[in-house]
Design a protein around this motif. Structure first.
Motif, mmCIF file in Angstrom:
data_model
loop_
_atom_site.group_PDB
_atom_site.id
_atom_site.type_symbol
_atom_site.label_atom_id
_atom_site.label_comp_id
_atom_site.label_asym_id
_atom_site.label_seq_id
_atom_site.Cartn_x
_atom_site.Cartn_y
_atom_site.Cartn_z
ATOM 1 N N GLY A 21 -22.235 -32.057 7.512
ATOM 2 C CA GLY A 21 -22.694 -32.876 8.633
ATOM 3 C C GLY A 21 -21.801 -34.107 8.786
ATOM 4 N N VAL A 22 -22.000 -34.843 9.850
ATOM 5 C CA VAL A 22 -21.182 -36.023 10.117
ATOM 6 C C VAL A 22 -21.371 -37.058 9.010
ATOM 7 N N ASP A 23 -22.613 -37.322 8.637
ATOM 8 C CA ASP A 23 -22.868 -38.323 7.593
ATOM 9 C C ASP A 23 -22.275 -37.901 6.255
ATOM 10 N N GLY A 24 -22.419 -36.638 5.896
ATOM 11 C CA GLY A 24 -21.873 -36.146 4.635
ATOM 12 C C GLY A 24 -20.362 -36.215 4.600
ATOM 13 N N MET A 25 -19.704 -35.823 5.702
ATOM 14 C CA MET A 25 -18.240 -35.909 5.760
ATOM 15 C C MET A 25 -17.790 -37.357 5.671
ATOM 16 N N ALA A 44 -13.529 -42.841 9.272
ATOM 17 C CA ALA A 44 -14.005 -41.567 8.739
ATOM 18 C C ALA A 44 -15.047 -40.963 9.672
ATOM 19 N N ASN A 45 -15.854 -41.789 10.308
ATOM 20 C CA ASN A 45 -16.878 -41.305 11.232
ATOM 21 C C ASN A 45 -16.247 -40.645 12.460
ATOM 22 N N THR A 46 -15.176 -41.227 12.968
ATOM 23 C CA THR A 46 -14.471 -40.636 14.113
ATOM 24 C C THR A 46 -13.904 -39.268 13.729
ATOM 25 N N PHE A 47 -13.333 -39.186 12.520
ATOM 26 C CA PHE A 47 -12.814 -37.915 12.035
ATOM 27 C C PHE A 47 -13.934 -36.876 11.933
#
Length: 166
Positions: free
Chosen positions: A67-71, A92-95
């Protein structure tokens, strides 16, 4: 190889021998289906197909498992990786959001391509449902590299039938 779908003369022995001429059509149709059936080993033997399948698997893993948060958390905990990704993507969130968007785009594009291939299997090549489903799933998994193989078959089939495209 450039000669994969080029027209070649081929002698196909009918074993057992034909008893009458009416037996030739069903055997030729069976041969047509056998020759135009996709090979599942292409997923691992073709380097481009394998690369796309691997990339798609990683995108799916990032989207559904992490998921986005995990990544984001995983990247931010790895200092070097965070620096590289932050300098390239801003954060990192954008990625992570880019990974998710790339996954959904790939699924949409490959499924659309696969629907076209399945339609062409039925309408142009007159393949059986099992072969059509194989083509469909191979294209969903890998996209254009398999579609380009399929289009070579369609082109060879239309040339053999004498169909001219304007």
């Amino acid at each position: 190889r450039s000669d994969v779908c080029e027209m070649h003369q081929k002698v196909v022995p009918f074993l057992p021998p034909l008893k009458n001429p009416r037996e030739s059509r069903p055997r030729l149709i069976a041969l047509h289906h056998k020759v135009l059936s996709p090979k599942l080993h292409w997923l691992v033997t073709d380097p481009m197909v394998f690369t796309i399948v691997l990339a798609s698997t990683l995108l799916a893993y990032g989207t559904y498992v992490l998921g986005v948060d995990g990544m984001t958390e995983l990247i931010e905990n790895a200092e070097r990786l965070d620096r590289v990704i932050s300098s390239t993507f801003g954060s990192a969130n954008t990625f992570a959001n880019s990974v998710r968007a790339s996954w959904y785009f790939a699924v949409t594009a490959h499924t659309s391509e696969a629907c076209y291939v399945a339609y062409s299997c039925v309408k142009t090549l007159k393949l059986k449902p099992l072969s059509t489903m194989k083509w469909f799933w191979l294209v969903v998994c890998s996209g254009y590299p398999i579609t380009s193989r399929f289009l070579k078959f369609v082109k060879a089939d239309s040339e053999a039938r004498g169909v001219k495209k304007d």
